[in-house]
Write a protein that holds these residues in place. Structure first.
Motif, PDB file in Angstrom:
ATOM      1  N   PHE A 151      -8.111  -3.595  -4.944  1.00 12.93           N
ATOM      2  CA  PHE A 151      -7.201  -3.450  -3.809  1.00 12.93           C
ATOM      3  C   PHE A 151      -7.456  -2.123  -3.099  1.00 12.93           C
ATOM      4  CE2 PHE A 151      -3.152  -2.833  -1.643  1.00 12.93           C
ATOM      5  CZ  PHE A 151      -2.902  -4.098  -1.151  1.00 12.93           C
ATOM      6  N   GLY A 152      -7.842  -1.092  -3.884  1.00 13.66           N
ATOM      7  CA  GLY A 152      -8.325   0.137  -3.284  1.00 13.66           C
ATOM      8  C   GLY A 152      -7.292   1.155  -2.869  1.00 13.66           C
ATOM      9  N   LYS A 153      -6.050   1.044  -3.327  1.00 13.61           N
ATOM     10  CA  LYS A 153      -5.031   2.020  -2.968  1.00 13.61           C
ATOM     11  C   LYS A 153      -4.946   3.112  -4.037  1.00 13.61           C
ATOM     12  CE  LYS A 153      -3.889   0.243   0.914  1.00 13.61           C
ATOM     13  NZ  LYS A 153      -4.184   0.970   2.153  1.00 13.61           N
ATOM     14  N   PHE A 154      -4.443   4.284  -3.624  1.00 12.59           N
ATOM     15  CA  PHE A 154      -4.384   5.421  -4.537  1.00 12.59           C
ATOM     16  C   PHE A 154      -3.267   5.297  -5.565  1.00 12.59           C
ATOM     17  CE2 PHE A 154      -6.358   8.719  -1.398  1.00 12.59           C
ATOM     18  CZ  PHE A 154      -7.564   8.058  -1.506  1.00 12.59           C
ATOM     19  N   THR A 155      -2.147   4.692  -5.184  1.00  9.39           N
ATOM     20  CA  THR A 155      -0.959   4.715  -6.042  1.00  9.39           C
ATOM     21  C   THR A 155      -0.303   3.339  -6.114  1.00  9.39           C
ATOM     22  OG1 THR A 155       0.561   5.244  -4.240  1.00  9.39           O
ATOM     23  CG2 THR A 155      -0.507   7.107  -5.349  1.00  9.39           C
ATOM     24  N   VAL A 156       0.603   3.174  -7.091  1.00 10.08           N
ATOM     25  CA  VAL A 156       1.358   1.926  -7.205  1.00 10.08           C
ATOM     26  C   VAL A 156       2.257   1.713  -5.977  1.00 10.08           C
ATOM     27  CG1 VAL A 156       3.061   0.666  -8.558  1.00 10.08           C
ATOM     28  CG2 VAL A 156       1.262   1.929  -9.718  1.00 10.08           C
ATOM     29  N   PRO A 157       3.010   2.733  -5.513  1.00 10.09           N
ATOM     30  CA  PRO A 157       3.794   2.521  -4.289  1.00 10.09           C
ATOM     31  C   PRO A 157       2.927   2.121  -3.094  1.00 10.09           C
ATOM     32  CG  PRO A 157       4.618   4.450  -5.430  1.00 10.09           C
ATOM     33  CD  PRO A 157       3.358   4.033  -6.137  1.00 10.09           C
ATOM     34  N   ASP A 158       1.709   2.656  -3.024  1.00 12.94           N
ATOM     35  CA  ASP A 158       0.759   2.253  -1.977  1.00 12.94           C
ATOM     36  C   ASP A 158       0.494   0.748  -2.050  1.00 12.94           C
ATOM     37  OD1 ASP A 158      -0.044   3.980  -0.068  1.00 12.94           O
ATOM     38  OD2 ASP A 158      -1.909   4.602  -1.026  1.00 12.94           O
ATOM     39  N   PHE A 159       0.218   0.280  -3.270  1.00 13.88           N
ATOM     40  CA  PHE A 159      -0.037  -1.144  -3.492  1.00 13.88           C
ATOM     41  C   PHE A 159       1.189  -1.977  -3.106  1.00 13.88           C
ATOM     42  CE2 PHE A 159       0.715  -4.759  -6.352  1.00 13.88           C
ATOM     43  CZ  PHE A 159      -0.378  -5.556  -6.055  1.00 13.88           C
ATOM     44  N   VAL A 160       2.371  -1.554  -3.594  1.00 14.32           N
ATOM     45  CA  VAL A 160       3.611  -2.298  -3.311  1.00 14.32           C
ATOM     46  C   VAL A 160       3.876  -2.342  -1.815  1.00 14.32           C
ATOM     47  CG1 VAL A 160       6.118  -2.289  -3.615  1.00 14.32           C
ATOM     48  CG2 VAL A 160       4.628  -1.846  -5.577  1.00 14.32           C
ATOM     49  N   GLY A 161       3.707  -1.202  -1.123  1.00  9.22           N
ATOM     50  CA  GLY A 161       3.963  -1.150   0.318  1.00  9.22           C
ATOM     51  C   GLY A 161       3.075  -2.087   1.103  1.00  9.22           C
ATOM     52  N   ASP A 162       1.772  -2.132   0.775  1.00 13.87           N
ATOM     53  CA  ASP A 162       0.835  -3.001   1.495  1.00 13.87           C
ATOM     54  C   ASP A 162       0.968  -4.458   1.083  1.00 13.87           C
ATOM     55  OD1 ASP A 162      -0.059  -0.689   2.628  1.00 13.87           O
ATOM     56  OD2 ASP A 162      -2.186  -1.163   2.390  1.00 13.87           O
ATOM     57  N   ARG A 163       1.075  -4.710  -0.222  1.00 15.58           N
ATOM     58  CA  ARG A 163       1.160  -6.094  -0.696  1.00 15.58           C
ATOM     59  C   ARG A 163       2.444  -6.764  -0.212  1.00 15.58           C
ATOM     60  NH1 ARG A 163       2.876 -10.190  -1.443  1.00 15.58           N
ATOM     61  NH2 ARG A 163       2.686 -11.658  -3.178  1.00 15.58           N
ATOM     62  N   TYR A 164       3.536  -6.000  -0.162  1.00 14.90           N
ATOM     63  CA  TYR A 164       4.813  -6.582   0.252  1.00 14.90           C
ATOM     64  C   TYR A 164       5.186  -6.192   1.683  1.00 14.90           C
ATOM     65  CZ  TYR A 164       5.144  -7.937  -4.607  1.00 14.90           C
ATOM     66  OH  TYR A 164       4.881  -8.500  -5.849  1.00 14.90           O
ATOM     67  N   TYR A 165       4.159  -5.703   2.441  1.00 14.61           N
ATOM     68  CA  TYR A 165       4.262  -5.447   3.875  1.00 14.61           C
ATOM     69  C   TYR A 165       5.616  -4.863   4.277  1.00 14.61           C
ATOM     70  CZ  TYR A 165       6.281 -10.166   3.376  1.00 14.61           C
ATOM     71  OH  TYR A 165       7.033 -11.254   2.963  1.00 14.61           O
ATOM     72  N   SER A 166       6.022  -3.816   3.549  1.00 13.64           N
ATOM     73  CA  SER A 166       7.365  -3.281   3.781  1.00 13.64           C
ATOM     74  C   SER A 166       7.439  -1.802   3.416  1.00 13.64           C
ATOM     75  CB  SER A 166       8.388  -4.063   2.946  1.00 13.64           C
ATOM     76  OG  SER A 166       9.633  -3.403   2.907  1.00 13.64           O
ATOM     77  N   LYS A 167       7.954  -1.005   4.364  1.00 12.97           N
ATOM     78  CA  LYS A 167       8.194   0.410   4.097  1.00 12.97           C
ATOM     79  C   LYS A 167       9.311   0.575   3.073  1.00 12.97           C
ATOM     80  CE  LYS A 167       8.026   3.194   7.650  1.00 12.97           C
ATOM     81  NZ  LYS A 167       8.403   3.955   8.873  1.00 12.97           N
TER      82      LYS A 167
END
Length: 561
Positions: A98-114
């Protein structure tokens, strides 16, 4: 040389190496600060991951809790080891792709939500602060004994050391520091284990010595069972916890491991997905060396401790008792006035109280090993506690600077972002130090709470984010909040509000606070699936992205960033 001289020498040399590495590899960009530039070799990353994961709880407290809990303490071995396998096989390669630095990064992009990203940041902060409290407590215990200062001052000294190399070096400095720390901690753990195994059973391999015979021809574990039974304790190899509680604690530790943000971020420091898998395999081997030795250290430690103290005159107690009494982690009180030490399960009559967190640290002294071994164990314990504390502080600073601050101010410059990350790390060190001085439990127990929070909040949304394209942002947010709030409330109620009710008959379904993260995880899954089924599906591009994460073909090339 005296123990104190050896300790100053070996701890001083190891600290000089860590700080030297931190200066040599200091981060010059946000990518180096967050993920070490993404160019760490699989072998080095495997060693760093092992050091990051094997915290003070593994080095100091795990064998100690097995010493006192016997069979029941095996939940920590099973849960943490099984969890790492789960992380390596199910999550690490996909998150790396997935290529993101952090878990919140992953959650934010995967769940398309700030909002989902901010909830994930809150979860990461709760988990990391709870976990780092256990590490700072371990640091305080080590300094208290070996530098002969109060635990509070031990925590402060540890804070200063961690602050220096974590804030200066970032992930790049931490990674190479942790490689050195792994070498120190594993050598420090194995040397006394080999010595004591030879002393008791004549076998230099501790894992085999655990099943070996002592001098009178009796098997060590049979002898230990008999000694404890004679004193009125439950047999070492018997279990007292309920089956449900053992299962739930093991499950919470297992899935909690797979949701720990400071371990997951390690898989972003290698160049490719293939390297993430390879470094996970290396780390598992490095971790297994310590984890297969811990049960032997536990049995050797409690056997020697009982033999050297029980029914002895207080005036004839070995020197290790008086040495550790200075730290207030051992208390001796002649309650019946007969001049003998009675080590009994009845707390009102028991005259010797030993803190379980000292068993590994005290084992070389109990076994009367050379002074340099005692100093080596001190250096190893410091390496274990500081390596994990540094990784956790980096997660905290990254969550604040990248996942929180940059979410609201995306135009922020890289230089300012790096400065905010370092300021956040400094604040985290101070708060962690407070919790180290005022811990909510012994080291392994505090860490177990962190694993429970990770299990209840992160694991379901990560696993469903990878393997289901139907889970949406509403479901993820509701699930994370439900799991986190339920688990946190349960722990706070039984540990702080009503500790007198913290017994099996009052626990829900017979599940202790250490295992309640499993129930929180189940609630998270249920709420997440239920809410997602009654709300709109994710956008088509998000569903395509989820499908793409799981495609193995071309993964190595696709993941180079």
């Amino acid at each position: 040389m005296e123990i104190l001289t050896w300790t100053y020498l070996l701890v001083g040399i190891s600290f000089a190496i860590y700080i030297g590495i931190a200066i040599w590899t200091r981060a010059g960009s946000t990518k180096e600060f967050y993920v070490a530039g993404g160019g760490v070799s699989p072998l080095a990353n495997g060693m760093a991951t092992a050091a990051d994961w094997m915290s003070a709880a593994s080095f100091i407290s795990m064998a100690g809790i097995i010493s006192f809990a016997g069979y029941d303490g095996s939940v920590y071995l099973m849960g943490w080891t099984g969890g790492y396998v789960l992380l390596a096989l199910l999550l690490a390669p996909y998150l790396r792709k997935f290529g993101k630095f952090t878990v919140p990064d992953f959650v934010g992009d995967r769940y398309y939500s700030k909002t989902a990203k901010i909830v994930a940041v809150i979860c990461a902060l709760f988990i990391s602060f709870t976990y780092v409290a256990g590490q700072m407590r371990g640091v305080g215990i080590v300094f208290s004994r070996y530098l002969e200062v109060p635990i509070e001052w031990g925590v402060v000294i540890g804070m200063c050391i961690v602050f220096f190399y974590a804030v200066l070096g970032g992930m790049k400095g931490i990674t190479y520091t942790q490689v050195a720390q792994y070498c120190v901690l594993i050598f420090a753990y194995m040397v006394p284990a080999i010595f004591i195994s030879m002393q008791l059973t004549g076998n230099p391999i501790p894992q085999l010595g655990l099943g070996g015979e002592v001098s009178d021809g009796t098997y060590l574990l049979d002898k230990l069972d008999g000694v404890l039974a004679d004193l009125g304790f439950a047999e070492y190899t018997s279990g007292r916890k309920g089956v449900m509680d053992i299962f739930m604690i093991t499950l919470a530790l297992m899935v909690g491991t797979a949701g720990l943000p400071h371990v997951i971020v390690r898989f972003f420091t290698v160049p490719k997905v293939k390297d993430a898998r390879l470094s996970a395999g290396y780390a598992l081997v490095f971790i297994a060396i310590l984890y297969t030795t811990a049960p032997a250290i536990a049995a050797f430690g409690i056997y020697n401790a009982i033999n050297s103290t029980s029914e002895k005159k207080i005036s004839e107690l070995p020197t290790w008792i008086s040495t550790w009494q200075k730290t207030d982690l051992i208390q001796v009180e002649d309650k019946n006035g007969d001049g003998l030490v009675q080590y009994l399960p009845d707390q009102e009559k028991n005259e010797l109280s030993i803190d379980r967190d000292i068993m590994v640290l005290a084992s070389p002294e109990i076994a009367e090993l050379p002074n340099w071994v005692v100093g080596l164990v001190a250096a190893g314990a410091m390496a274990a506690a500081l390596s994990t504390a540094a990784g956790l502080l980096l997660v905290i600073s990254t969550s604040v600077s990248r996942d929180l601050f940059k979410t609201f101010k995306p135009e922020i410059s890289e230089k300012k972002e790096l400065r905010i990350a370092r300021i956040a790390a400094a604040g985290a060190v101070i708060l962690a130090g407070y919790f180290g001085v005022n811990p909510p439990g012994f080291v392994a127990q505090v860490v177990a709470f962190a694993f429970g929070l990770a299990a209840a909040s992160f694991f379901p949304v990560i696993i469903m984010g990878i393997f289901s394209d139907r889970i949406n942002k509403e479901g993820a947010i509701a699930g994370m909040l439900t799991g986190l709030v339920f688990t946190l409330a349960y722990i706070i109620f039984f540990k702080f509000i009503s500790p007198e009710l913290n017994t099996a008959e009052h626990w829900w379904f017979g599940v202790s606070p250490e295992g309640i993260g499993s129930i929180g995880m189940i609630l998270n899954f249920l709420v997440c699936i239920l809410v997602s089924s009654f709300t709109p599906a994710p956008p088509p591009e998000v569903q395509e992205m989820v499908q793409e994460i799981r495609i193995p073909r071309g993964a190595g090339e696709a993941s180079q960033h």
